[in-house]
Scaffold this motif. Structure first.
Motif, PDB file in Angstrom:
ATOM      1  N   LEU A  36      32.860  49.149  12.313  1.00  0.00           N
ATOM      2  CA  LEU A  36      32.221  47.931  12.799  1.00  0.00           C
ATOM      3  C   LEU A  36      31.197  47.372  11.820  1.00  0.00           C
ATOM      4  O   LEU A  36      31.057  46.157  11.668  1.00  0.00           O
ATOM      5  N   ASP A  37      30.476  48.249  11.135  1.00  0.00           N
ATOM      6  CA  ASP A  37      29.436  47.791  10.219  1.00  0.00           C
ATOM      7  C   ASP A  37      29.995  47.229   8.912  1.00  0.00           C
ATOM      8  O   ASP A  37      29.245  46.720   8.080  1.00  0.00           O
ATOM      9  N   LYS A  38      31.302  47.282   8.736  1.00  0.00           N
ATOM     10  CA  LYS A  38      31.916  46.781   7.511  1.00  0.00           C
ATOM     11  C   LYS A  38      32.368  45.329   7.634  1.00  0.00           C
ATOM     12  O   LYS A  38      32.812  44.734   6.642  1.00  0.00           O
ATOM     13  N   TYR A  39      32.280  44.767   8.852  1.00  0.00           N
ATOM     14  CA  TYR A  39      32.838  43.436   9.086  1.00  0.00           C
ATOM     15  C   TYR A  39      31.836  42.507   9.772  1.00  0.00           C
ATOM     16  O   TYR A  39      30.944  42.948  10.493  1.00  0.00           O
ATOM     17  N   ASP A  40      32.056  41.216   9.527  1.00  0.00           N
ATOM     18  CA  ASP A  40      31.268  40.167  10.183  1.00  0.00           C
ATOM     19  C   ASP A  40      32.029  39.544  11.348  1.00  0.00           C
ATOM     20  O   ASP A  40      31.418  38.961  12.243  1.00  0.00           O
ATOM     21  N   ASN A  41      33.368  39.662  11.313  1.00  0.00           N
ATOM     22  CA  ASN A  41      34.204  39.025  12.321  1.00  0.00           C
ATOM     23  C   ASN A  41      35.365  39.938  12.723  1.00  0.00           C
ATOM     24  O   ASN A  41      35.951  40.621  11.877  1.00  0.00           O
ATOM     25  N   ILE A  42      35.690  39.918  14.019  1.00  0.00           N
ATOM     26  CA  ILE A  42      36.899  40.538  14.537  1.00  0.00           C
ATOM     27  C   ILE A  42      37.801  39.423  15.044  1.00  0.00           C
ATOM     28  O   ILE A  42      37.374  38.580  15.844  1.00  0.00           O
TER      29      ILE A  42
END
Length: 252
Positions: free
Chosen positions: A82-88
């Motif tokens: 989760l901490d690797k992305y800005d958007n899902i």
């Protein structure tokens, strides 16, 4: 108890949006206009349109056993990535629904055991809660934007005056669609201008289609500008033409 000051909340961050349109209109392509790093959860296997983009990673959902595998995948994303992305970017809910019921149909064999059966009544009730809980779980993830796609469907609406008309909505099971749209900050319908061929999102509701925009005051946004919440440089809302497609726009 965690208390957050309303003055510290940003409408354009950590948002949830559901975008819908007819298949092939460009919903998946909209992912490339998100800022930062995006993880696309590919359900319908259409992410080839995102080929070559460095800021997008793709994970393929197991559509043969979606009920269990989706829970495992989402937990893995939450716990480890989760901490690797800005958007899902969940693409898409309509195909996910078909795959979920397809698994249930496969589990329900006919007496001969050779042919696929049909989902049982209890499966439909279970799915209503499953989908709601899944989206609530994803929406609870902090510091990340959540975008879902769906195909375009319709339903019959009766006005207070007793008139019946067809309303375009995301193609999600009838008993779930209102709940799911209620969980979103934005519900947007993608359209293509018949004259300019430009893609844009309708954001202002009418009896003809369900959309909403709880983030800023725009009633329409070009596809490339959808996620530019509150940006003074984005194009101003146009007036849709008679076919429900957006007209020309002007830049502020």
């Amino acid at each position: 108890m965690e208390i957050v000051k309303a003055s510290d909340v940003s409408k354009g961050k950590d948002f949830s949006a559901l975008i819908y349109a007819q298949p092939g209109s460009g919903k998946t392509t909209t992912a490339k206009y998100l800022s930062g790093k995006t993880l696309v959860i590919d359900v319908d296997r259409t992410t080839n349109v995102l080929a070559g983009l460095d800021n997008i990673d793709i994970v393929y959902l197991d559509t043969i056993h979606p009920a269990i595998k989706t829970k495992q995948l989402l937990k893995d994303i939450h716990d480890n990535y989760l901490d690797k992305y800005d958007n899902i970017f969940f693409d898409n809910l309509s195909e996910f629904e078909q795959s979920w019921f397809g698994e249930k149909a496969n589990e329900s064999k006919t007496k001969s055991g050779k042919d696929m059966g049909t989902p049982q009544q209890g499966d439909y009730n279970q799915y209503t809660y499953y989908l709601h809980d899944m989206i609530q779980y994803i929406n609870s993830w902090k510091n990340i934007n959540k975008i879902y796609t769906a195909w375009e469907g319709n339903r019959e609406i009766i006005s207070p005056e007793g008139q019946s008309f067809t309303q375009l909505i995301p193609d999600i099971r009838e008993k779930s669609v209102n709940k799911i749209m209620g969980l979103m900050n934005v519900v947007a319908r993608l359209v293509i201008n018949g004259e300019t061929k430009k893609r844009g999102y309708l954001l202002s509701p009418t009896p003809a289609y369900y959309v909403k925009n709880q983030i800023d005051g725009r009633t329409f946004a070009l596809q490339s500008d959808l996620f530019k919440w509150g940006d003074s440089d984005v194009q101003t809302p146009p007036v849709p033409n008679e076919t429900g497609q957006p007209g020309e726009t002007e830049t502020k």
